[in-house]
Design an enzyme around this catalytic site. Structure first.
Site, PDB file in Angstrom:
ATOM      1  N   ASP A 108       0.862  -1.183   0.000  1.00 28.00           N
ATOM      2  CA  ASP A 108       0.000   0.000   0.000  1.00 28.00           C
ATOM      3  C   ASP A 108       0.894   1.227   0.000  1.00 28.00           C
ATOM      4  O   ASP A 108       2.097   1.107  -0.196  1.00 28.00           O
ATOM      5  CB  ASP A 108      -0.915  -0.059   1.245  1.00 28.00           C
ATOM      6  CG  ASP A 108      -2.251   0.631   1.017  1.00 28.00           C
ATOM      7  OD1 ASP A 108      -2.251   1.854   0.815  1.00 28.00           O
ATOM      8  OD2 ASP A 108      -3.286  -0.049   1.037  1.00 28.00           O
TER       9      ASP A 108
ATOM     10  N   VAL B 104      -8.661  -3.086   1.282  1.00 29.42           N
ATOM     11  CA  VAL B 104      -7.863  -4.270   1.607  1.00 29.42           C
ATOM     12  C   VAL B 104      -6.785  -4.543   0.562  1.00 29.42           C
ATOM     13  O   VAL B 104      -5.866  -5.314   0.815  1.00 29.42           O
ATOM     14  CB  VAL B 104      -8.769  -5.510   1.801  1.00 29.42           C
ATOM     15  CG1 VAL B 104      -9.813  -5.246   2.888  1.00 29.42           C
ATOM     16  CG2 VAL B 104      -9.461  -5.935   0.504  1.00 29.42           C
ATOM     17  N   LYS B 105      -6.926  -3.966  -0.622  1.00 31.30           N
ATOM     18  CA  LYS B 105      -5.945  -4.137  -1.711  1.00 31.30           C
ATOM     19  C   LYS B 105      -5.491  -5.588  -1.861  1.00 31.30           C
ATOM     20  O   LYS B 105      -4.287  -5.850  -1.997  1.00 31.30           O
ATOM     21  CB  LYS B 105      -4.755  -3.203  -1.493  1.00 31.30           C
ATOM     22  CG  LYS B 105      -5.153  -1.714  -1.597  1.00 31.30           C
ATOM     23  CD  LYS B 105      -3.953  -0.785  -1.640  1.00 31.30           C
ATOM     24  CE  LYS B 105      -4.328   0.671  -1.802  1.00 31.30           C
ATOM     25  NZ  LYS B 105      -5.126   1.256  -0.708  1.00 31.30           N
ATOM     26  N   ARG B 106      -6.426  -6.525  -1.872  1.00 30.31           N
ATOM     27  CA  ARG B 106      -6.065  -7.919  -2.074  1.00 30.31           C
ATOM     28  C   ARG B 106      -5.920  -8.231  -3.564  1.00 30.31           C
ATOM     29  O   ARG B 106      -6.384  -7.452  -4.412  1.00 30.31           O
ATOM     30  CB  ARG B 106      -7.120  -8.852  -1.461  1.00 30.31           C
ATOM     31  CG  ARG B 106      -7.380  -8.661   0.037  1.00 30.31           C
ATOM     32  CD  ARG B 106      -6.162  -8.814   0.899  1.00 30.31           C
ATOM     33  NE  ARG B 106      -6.451  -8.973   2.313  1.00 30.31           N
ATOM     34  CZ  ARG B 106      -6.123  -8.104   3.270  1.00 30.31           C
ATOM     35  NH1 ARG B 106      -5.487  -6.980   2.999  1.00 30.31           N
ATOM     36  NH2 ARG B 106      -6.412  -8.368   4.541  1.00 30.31           N
ATOM     37  N   THR B 140     -11.085  -2.842  -2.282  1.00 26.22           N
ATOM     38  CA  THR B 140     -10.095  -2.464  -3.284  1.00 26.22           C
ATOM     39  C   THR B 140      -9.280  -3.699  -3.666  1.00 26.22           C
ATOM     40  O   THR B 140      -9.071  -4.602  -2.847  1.00 26.22           O
ATOM     41  CB  THR B 140      -9.157  -1.361  -2.752  1.00 26.22           C
ATOM     42  OG1 THR B 140      -8.598  -1.790  -1.502  1.00 26.22           O
ATOM     43  CG2 THR B 140      -9.914  -0.066  -2.535  1.00 26.22           C
TER      44      THR B 140
END
Lengths: 305, 305
Positions: A108, B104-106, B140
């Site tokens: 991130d 969460v940007k997984r 996200t």
């Protein structure tokens, strides 16, 4: 931290890790039934089945291997209950002397990556006390946000003697969609590799760096180039076995010293009892099937080293 | 799901979300002290402080805004205890009628992304029962692994009426390191944008797609181009305020219908009481400071629409 992993690889003569990625479909029926009998068809029941499954596999393989790689998504799918079992698995593997590579693929902007790094690798300061969240030895990191998204992880590697593997070239079929696109005549993954070297130089641990790279077994020609580009960065290699990568494909991931890579197998080990080759063990002895699959995998890989 | 978010944006006349990213340093001392008095300097104590802080902010802002965006890293740093409070926050915001965007940007290979999608957006099958893990409306997603890493999220969007925002151009200083590199004369983020359109076409919901894009406020010239490339994909826009993005910079993120973007502010809202501008509220009334900061942010953005 990488020197500790290397030491364990040399001691076990096994440059592999077992991927603890327990889909419910892999878990023998008797375990699932027992867990559901206790907790019903709940997230807790599912998590309990995962835990019993993991424990049996670790108990049958820990003396043969240096490391495990739990895939956190397989736990996160069961919410909090799943994550409790992720942590329990991490702690249990540590007790058994295994290095734990948390496959979390986090990444991130700077301040957010710092929080992930604290939670998974390091410590967070609460009042005057330093506390650990998940406390794994290594995690995997996604580089899409660039240096300021990766740097906080590298800092924790240096400060707390931990390690990371940065996604460079992944093993999946569509990995090339962005990773292989040419920039000034060279694929994006090579640019990422060069950054891995740069980041890695900031956290060396004897001959290798605490900053390694994820390089899929399914693209051997690329591994060859990447090995040369990143001579001192360890490779975490997914894609062996179930995803199609063979021992021959792995040869290029290693350096001439026989070091430089650790190969993961998940399904091929933890669901071995479902393969014809190991069906003689039966679902009741799935742990023994996994043990035999580890022995076979190690022999297969050592054959080409 | 995007049509539900749009409806709430139109009702509140506030194309914004509040980033619930509670660093301990943002939380007023009286809350931290109280939590530590109860639980000591532990992860549970830290998590309790986060919860009390979040609740106060939500209670003071929920009637003005359509959505919140908790950044899961800020919870994950406190391990399981932190994630329990993440879930508690999600549930509480839902009760208050807010749309929850889990930041969460997984992103992983197909089968693994499917597990993340089940855990964060959808349901997982346990025996004959479908169970939800975190159950947020949006999350996200990181696109580095390509289509087969994103597709499982899109499938859940269609099946369970949920949404995602795919990282296209992030707001951080080093986002250009890979995202801006030219491929056949065009930056990587434009290629990702084209894929977002392709993925998005598979999950339309009235005028817009359930598949949106993260486009940082800090690069207005790029937003202009991206807005044209992705006319039917909503933008989640970080970087306003504390990171340097101004209302003028945001203009290009919106379509001519005044829709098309939701702007996030985290620090600028939740730690408003620490700014000179809102210091009159004092730490005891930090919730009211946040409310005033929301009112001011909405006015600032509506000024340019």
């Amino acid at each position: 931290m990488i020197s500790q992993l290397i030491e364990k690889i040399q001691k076990t003569k096994a440059p592999i890790c077992v991927g603890l990625d327990p889909m419910l479909g892999y878990i023998p029926e008797h375990i699932v039934k027992e867990a559901m009998a206790q907790h019903g068809e709940t997230l807790k029941g599912a998590a309990e089945a995962v835990w019993q499954f993991n424990k049996e596999i670790v108990d049958h393989t820990y003396d043969l291997i240096p490391a495990v790689k739990p895939q956190i998504a397989m736990y996160e799918q069961f919410g909090i209950e799943g994550l409790i079992v992720y942590k329990r698995t991490v702690d249990y593997c540590r007790e058994k002397g295994l290095v734990v590579i948390g496959d979390v693929k986090r990444g991130d902007i700077g301040s957010t990556s710092a929080a992930y790094a604290a939670g998974h690798l390091g410590h967070v300061k609460v009042g005057g006390t330093m506390l650990a969240g998940f406390d794994t030895e290594f995690i995997t990191v996604n580089p899409y946000l660039g240096t300021d998204g990766v740097k906080p992880f590298v800092d924790v590697c240096s400060k707390e003697d931990k390690g990371i593997f940065v996604l460079v070239k992944t093993s999946n079929p569509s990995s090339g969609e962005f990773q292989d696109r040419l920039i000034d005549g060279r694929p994006l993954y090579e640019l990422v590799a060069e950054k891995v070297v740069e980041w890695g130089n900031q956290s060396m641990d004897k001959d290798y760096s605490n900053v390694g790279a994820v390089v899929g077994a399914t693209y051997p020609e690329m591994s060859k180039i990447l090995r040369k580009l990143m001579p001192r960065n360890y490779f975490l290699v997914p894609g062996y076995g179930a995803q199609g990568g063979t021992a021959e494909d792995l040869r290029y991931c290693f350096n001439e010293d026989g070091l430089g890579a650790i190969v993961n197998s998940s399904r091929g080990i933890i669901a071995a009892y479902k393969q014809d080759k190991y069906s003689r063990f039966g679902a009741d002895h799935f742990g023994e099937a996994s043990r035999q699959a580890v022995i076979d995998m190690v022999a297969d890989i050592n054959r080409v080293l």
